[in-house]
Every structure is written in C-alpha cells, then in structure tokens.
Scaffold this active site. Structure first.
Site, PDB file in Angstrom:
ATOM      1  N   SER A 100       0.804  -1.215   0.000  1.00  0.00           N
ATOM      2  CA  SER A 100       0.000   0.000   0.000  1.00  0.00           C
ATOM      3  C   SER A 100       0.842   1.272   0.000  1.00  0.00           C
ATOM      4  O   SER A 100       1.555   1.549  -0.950  1.00  0.00           O
ATOM      5  CB  SER A 100      -0.951  -0.038   1.204  1.00  0.00           C
ATOM      6  N   ASP A 237      -2.562   6.225  -3.493  1.00  0.00           N
ATOM      7  CA  ASP A 237      -1.386   5.625  -2.875  1.00  0.00           C
ATOM      8  C   ASP A 237      -0.910   4.478  -3.759  1.00  0.00           C
ATOM      9  O   ASP A 237      -1.415   4.279  -4.863  1.00  0.00           O
ATOM     10  CB  ASP A 237      -1.686   5.174  -1.446  1.00  0.00           C
ATOM     11  N   ASP A 239      -1.185   1.245  -3.971  1.00  0.00           N
ATOM     12  CA  ASP A 239      -2.082   0.232  -4.530  1.00  0.00           C
ATOM     13  C   ASP A 239      -3.443   0.802  -4.896  1.00  0.00           C
ATOM     14  O   ASP A 239      -4.355   0.064  -5.257  1.00  0.00           O
ATOM     15  CB  ASP A 239      -2.232  -0.950  -3.572  1.00  0.00           C
ATOM     16  N   ASP A 241      -5.921   2.043  -3.246  1.00  0.00           N
ATOM     17  CA  ASP A 241      -7.146   1.875  -2.466  1.00  0.00           C
ATOM     18  C   ASP A 241      -7.445   3.132  -1.650  1.00  0.00           C
ATOM     19  O   ASP A 241      -8.462   3.200  -0.966  1.00  0.00           O
ATOM     20  CB  ASP A 241      -7.089   0.627  -1.576  1.00  0.00           C
TER      21      ASP A 241
END
Length: 445
Positions: A100, A237, A239, A241
């Site tokens: 992440s 960010d 990833d 999400d």
C-alpha cells in the site's frame, strides 16, 4: 509470538519478515482453506509496482498450484480491482501483493474472499495455524494451472462506473498515481469519460512507489494545482485503495473532507443509509460537526478500514472511511477504492456551482497532531502496561479535559505507536505529542 496477519494482511520488509517461503505457504494453505476442502480453488492475483512483486507472485503461484489451484494473473492493478475481478469471475479468492502506502522495501500479501471482502480474523488464524504446524496435505495430488486475464482493468472500470455518471466533460484533473498500481490505467480511464487530464507519478521503476509522490506526499500536486487552471487534483497511494484530493488553490482535501462531501451528496440524493457515515477514532471532530449541520451523524470504530467495513456490514451503512483516504462506498465496491472515490468526487465537482475550494470549506478541521514513536513490533502494545507512560497519558487527558482529546494506538502495519492529540493550539499540541512519543520510545527500548 506476534500474530502473522496485521490489520491489512501480512506485511513486512521483503526478504526479512516477508520471505519467499512465507509467500509459498500463504498461497498453499490459504488457497486450501478458501476452497473449503476443494482441491481446485480458483485464485486471482494482482500486485502493485514494487520490484519484489514478481518473485512473491511466483511463490504464491507455486503454493496455490501445489494444491491443485487455478491461478488467474491480473498483473499490476489496483487492490480494489482484485476485489471486483474475484467476484465477477466467480473465483474462490483474490490475492493482492502490495504494501500500500509503505516504501518499496516493504511488501504485503492480502486475501479477499469470493465476495471481495477481506478475510475475517478467524480464517486468517486458521491459515497461520497451518503454516506454523507445517501441516501435511498429503492427500492432494492434482496439479494446478496458471493463466493471464486479458484487460482485467476493463472488468474493474465497467463495475465502478455503474450507477455513477460517466461524463466528466469539461473537468480538468491532475492525477498523482504514486508510481504505483494506478499508473498505467488512471489517465486513460478519466480521459475516456471526458476529463482533461495531466498526470504525475506515472513512471514506476520498482523502487519509486510512494517516493515523494502520491497520497503520502502531496507537495508536488499542491504546487501543480496552485499554478494551473485545473479544477481538482487527485492523489492515489501505491495500490490505489486510497485517494486524497487538492482543490484549485492547492489546499488539501483530506479523507474526512471527502467523506463530508460524498456523505452530504448521498444525503441530498436520498441514498445515505440511516443518514450515517462510519469513521474511525482518528477522524477530526470537525467532520462530526459538518455532518451534523446537514442532519447526518457519524459512527466511530477503531482504526483500520477493515473495522469500518465490519461496522458498515453489521449495521447496514453504505459509506465509511478514514482520514488517510480510505473511502468505502459499499453500494459500489467491498473495499476502499481510490479511483472510485476520485470518480465520485470529480462528479460532485462537475455538477456543483461551487469550486472545489468552496466545497472543501464546508468542513472546518480542528488542529490535530500525529507523532509516531518508533518501537519494535514485539513491543507495540507494551505501553498499555507501563505505569510511567500511562500516568503521563492521564496527565495530558486531564490537561485537555473537554477541550481536546488524546489517542494512543499501535500501528497495525508498521513498528510504530501513534500518538494523536487534537485541540485548539497547534504549537501546544506539537510539543505535548512530541514529548509523549519520546517517552514511549525511551520506555519501550
């Protein structure tokens, strides 16, 4: 021994906490359990742009196919896309290889179930138990298979645009893709629905993910917005999400402000269930007041988007999230979704007579200071039993009685204890939070 799974899967420095052997075992035992005894589970795998992604993917593939599993590779793609694709393709589970917002040295492995939800603690504990026992699965002889999904992003885009306007004609956007999972697809997506798009953070090299860009570092995006005629800046960010935003004046629109705007919009459209937004204890008190102004309320959970989602599912709420930019729109997806959030926010901007800065001003944030105390993962909870630390926390709470609040919590994904203080005097907050964080570091050496 500390629990293998944190609040967002298994995460650690690649080659140290997160090894190839561990990835193999997560794939092997995880797919075995997720298939409920079937020897032919179907598992979707996606990843972000870290250089450790491919070797971890290979280890997972070997683990899954060792129990007869069918692997569907989605390649580099946002985490929320895996939740969608898993569900749409009727797979038994999805796996995301990502850390992440963390630096590239870290990576992680996170599971989604067949419906696109993160696994419950009990099932994670079962996987961990099998790994710790080195459990034999001698009855399995079937050989698995591996294939690649063609244009997996199309499945994702088709899903998140359902029920939301697909027309951003005339809206000027600046995107910061964090050199991460959205880098190859975000610009094309927003241009395909009419937006004029400039993009930064779209040149991943395996090591520059989240490095001076993305939702963890908004400075460059703020400067671009202040010097351009764009309507809105959007930062994901690693990833994708999470999503944070920047208005046309270069001012940050954080997760709380985004929740306020989307929550208000849903209320005005009659689709905000129970007139409630689910947030965490880290949410600014200003969000509570802003929502109250329009007849809405907030429900607070412990920190972590998984706990927000648990509350939403348990009590039938349809929006929740975190100040960090995790926003869950449960009518559209089962997890935090940066590009979905960005689409929703950009649609609000397009259809409003007010500029982004005017909408941003609908919520006034109270000063809030967050300082991280660096401690070993094995000692993150020891502050609870340390009399000196607890005495100091009590003194701070007494000092702020009725005029602020103190929140101490261990990070679910990093070797940190987070010290958050909220009140009226920024300088005083910084001093007190810094002193308390230093004390925690000294006591928990």
């Amino acid at each position: 021994m500390s629990r293998l799974f944190g609040t967002d899967g298994v995460r650690g420095v690649f080659g140290e906490e997160l090894t190839i052997d561990l990835a193999y075992n997560l794939g092997r035992y995880g797919s075995y359990l997720l298939a409920e005894g079937s020897h032919h589970p179907k598992i979707v795998i996606g990843m972000d742009t870290r250089e450790s992604g491919k070797p971890l993917e290979q280890a997972l593939v070997e683990g899954i196919t060792s129990v007869g599993g069918e692997v569907l590779l989605a390649g580099v793609i946002p985490t929320p896309a895996i939740a969608v694709i898993t569900r749409e393709l009727g797979a038994d589970a999805g796996i995301v290889i990502s850390a992440s917002h963390n630096p590239y040295q870290f990576n992680g492995i996170k599971f989604f179930d067949a419906q696109g939800y993160k696994l419950p603690d009990a099932l994670e504990d079962q996987i961990e138990a099998l790994i710790n026992e080195c459990a034999a699965l001698d009855d399995i002889t079937a050989k698995g298979s591996v294939s690649t999904i063609d244009h997996p992003e199309t499945i994702y885009f088709d899903h998140i645009t359902k029920g939301i306007s697909k027309d951003l004609t005339g809206v000027k956007l600046v995107l910061d893709c964090a050199n991460g999972a959205s880098a190859a697809i975000a610009k094309d997506f927003f241009e395909s629905i009419g937006a004029q798009v400039s993009v930064i953070g779209d040149q991943p090299d395996g090591q520059n993910i989240n490095c001076g860009c993305g939702s963890t570092c908004l400075k460059t995006l703020q400067e671009m917005m202040a010097d351009s005629d764009a309507d809105l800046g959007l930062a994901f960010d690693g990833d994708a999400d999470r999503c944070l935003a920047v208005d046309e004046k270069g001012q940050i629109i954080d997760g709380d402000a985004i929740l306020n705007l989307i929550g208000r919009h849903m209320k005005s459209q009659g689709c905000l269930k129970k007139d409630t937004v689910v947030v965490t204890v880290m949410s600014n008190i200003g969000l509570d007041l802003a929502l109250k102004e329009v007849g809405c309320k907030s429900i607070k959970t412990q920190v972590g988007d998984r706990y927000v989602l648990e509350e939403m599912r348990a009590n039938d709420y349809n929006i929740g999230g975190e100040q960090s930019g995790h926003v869950i729109l449960l009518d559209h997806n089962t997890t935090g979704d940066g590009m979905l959030t960005a689409l929703y926010l950009a649609t609000i901007i397009k259809n409003s007579p007010q500029k982004a800065s005017e909408l941003n001003a609908l919520m006034t944030s109270y000063p809030q200071v967050l300082v991280n105390a660096k401690v070993a993962n094995t000692k993150k909870h020891d502050y609870l039993g340390d009399a000196v630390i607890q005495d100091e926390i009590q003194k701070v709470e007494s000092h702020f009685a009725g005029q602020g609040r103190v929140l101490i919590r261990p990070s679910g994904t990093e070797p940190l204890v987070r010290v958050m203080i909220e009140g009226n005097n920024q300088r005083e907050l910084e001093k007190i939070a810094g002193n308390l964080a230093s004390l925690i570091e000294e006591r928990l050496v």
